[in-house]
Design an enzyme around this catalytic site. Structure first.
Site, mmCIF file in Angstrom:
data_model
loop_
_atom_site.group_PDB
_atom_site.id
_atom_site.type_symbol
_atom_site.label_atom_id
_atom_site.label_comp_id
_atom_site.label_asym_id
_atom_site.label_seq_id
_atom_site.Cartn_x
_atom_site.Cartn_y
_atom_site.Cartn_z
ATOM 1 N N GLY A 13 35.816 35.363 32.068
ATOM 2 C CA GLY A 13 35.478 36.244 30.938
ATOM 3 C C GLY A 13 36.294 35.856 29.716
ATOM 4 N N ARG A 74 31.527 31.218 34.490
ATOM 5 C CA ARG A 74 32.056 31.409 35.844
ATOM 6 C C ARG A 74 31.266 30.418 36.700
ATOM 7 N NH1 ARG A 74 34.796 36.388 35.061
ATOM 8 N NH2 ARG A 74 33.698 37.848 33.741
ATOM 9 N N ASP A 105 42.437 35.714 36.656
ATOM 10 C CA ASP A 105 42.722 35.554 38.074
ATOM 11 C C ASP A 105 41.869 34.480 38.779
ATOM 12 O OD1 ASP A 105 44.169 36.579 40.193
ATOM 13 O OD2 ASP A 105 42.444 37.773 40.858
ATOM 14 N N THR A 128 42.891 37.107 29.585
ATOM 15 C CA THR A 128 41.948 38.105 30.102
ATOM 16 C C THR A 128 42.269 39.443 29.454
ATOM 17 O OG1 THR A 128 41.371 39.467 32.034
ATOM 18 C CG2 THR A 128 43.459 38.319 32.174
ATOM 19 N N ASP A 130 41.873 42.136 30.896
ATOM 20 C CA ASP A 130 42.207 43.093 31.957
ATOM 21 C C ASP A 130 43.711 43.295 32.169
ATOM 22 O OD1 ASP A 130 39.516 43.180 32.334
ATOM 23 O OD2 ASP A 130 39.501 42.185 34.282
ATOM 24 N N ASP A 132 45.613 41.874 34.249
ATOM 25 C CA ASP A 132 45.874 42.093 35.682
ATOM 26 C C ASP A 132 46.540 40.906 36.368
ATOM 27 O OD1 ASP A 132 43.672 40.470 35.408
ATOM 28 O OD2 ASP A 132 42.497 41.441 36.969
ATOM 29 N N ARG A 174 37.605 45.527 35.947
ATOM 30 C CA ARG A 174 36.931 45.611 37.245
ATOM 31 C C ARG A 174 37.800 46.184 38.358
ATOM 32 N NH1 ARG A 174 33.727 40.305 37.447
ATOM 33 N NH2 ARG A 174 35.754 39.509 36.851
#
Ligand code: F6P
Length: 325
Positions: A13, A74, A105, A128, A130, A132, A174
């Protein structure tokens, strides 16, 4: 081993600030006497051989642009051994000695496997929204996405309070609640519903039991898009059924969160991490991700960044609750 030619790709992403990182990597590498090649569409470009030389002028005027000039994807093929073997052939044909991978990730997991299989020096940069990735306090794009959420939810608050409604606003992430939790703090939301604690408590029930909205003329709940939280739609459907007294609406912010001009923080982070990624390779580092902890740049082994789950400060949920009384 002397690195004569460095390959760079963005994968997974996209996130605002990826271009600033591409610029920083390209220019630092050129400054240190390397040739630079841009690999298009993430790992897909390595498989299909879409590689273009990058000169300093190719990365002019991109620091302020969202998205990625290298495009991203992806790539399913890169998940197979055959796909990675083809990717390695491209590297040899293009005489690329080392790689910088900018992504999240999944992208760094791919980098780790590829580096191990073919003994290639690879350094990762966490890109990212996110946030994360373990081993770094923040990732490129996270701050911009948080600001996008803040601006959008401030607008929702206007209409929510005019109509005295309860809004569930779904944000990305997500499997991580960083955007939902810190977004909730930034907008003064009444609650955040995050995947990290979804299996411990029924967050909706807790929210209603805590008597939220009693003294309020509007309520905003930020929900991380995740099967574990049920998403904003799922929660709204439950409220309509279980608590029909609430006038409920849903907004899903979606991909708007991934776009836009990067914030100053993300541009600075991307520039510092881009330079550090090239320095890491020059120092002989490999299979590490550049991270930032307490303002200091650091190298985190891929294995650590990928395998460990980044802990969320779930005590901030309590802060959200206290500040929304
Ligand atoms: O991992 C980044 C991310 O933006 C997540 O927050 C989100 O769940 C996902 O990507 C969406 O992916 P796609 O753009 O493929 O729909």
């Amino acid at each position: 081993m002397k690195i004569e030619c460095l390959g760079i790709l963005t994968s997974g992403g996209d996130s605002p600030g990826m271009n600033a990182a591409v610029r920083a990597v390209t220019r630092t590498a050129i400054y240190n006497g390397m040739a630079v090649k841009g690999i298009m569409r993430g790992y897909k470009g390595l498989v299909t051989g879409e590689v273009e030389p990058l000169h300093t002028q190719n990365v002019s005027n991109i620091i302020q642009q969202g998205g990625t000039i290298l495009k991203t994807a992806r790539c399913q093929e890169f998940m197979t051994a055959e796909g990675r073997a083809t990717a390695y052939e491209t590297m040899r044909r293009e005489k690329i000695d080392a790689l910088v991978v900018i992504g999240g990730d999944g992208s760094l997991t791919g980098a780790r496997i590829f580096a191990q299989e073919f003994d290639i020096p690879i350094v990762g940069i966490p890109g990212t929204i996110d946030n994360d990735l373990f081993g770094t306090d923040t990732t490129i794009g996270y701050d911009t996405a948080l600001n996008t959420i803040m601006e959008a939810v401030d607008k929702i608050r206007d209409t929510a309070s005019s109509h005295e409604r309860l809004f569930f606003v779904e944000v990305m992430g997500r499997s991580a609640g960083f955007l939902a939790l810190n977004g909730a703090l930034a907008v003064g939301a009444e609650a955040a519903i995050i995947p990290e604690i979804a299996t411990e408590v029924d967050q909706l029930e807790e929210l209603i039991d805590n008597g939220f909205r009693k003294s309020k003329n509007s309520s905003i709940v930020l929900v991380a898009e995740s099967e574990l939280t049920g998403g904003a739609m799922g929660l709204a459907a439950r409220v309509k059924e279980e608590y029909p007294e609430y006038d409920v609406r849903v907004t899903i912010l979606g991909h708007i969160q991934r776009g836009g001009s990067p914030s100053a923080s993300d541009r600075i982070l991307a520039s510092r991490m881009g330079e550090a990624a090239v320095n890491a390779l020059l120092e002989g580092q490999r299979n590490v991700m550049v991270g930032i902890q307490n303002g200091e740049l650091d190298y985190v082994p891929f294995a650590k960044a990928i395998r460990n789950i980044k802990p969320i400060e779930s005590e901030l949920l309590n802060t959200v609750k206290i500040l929304s009384i």
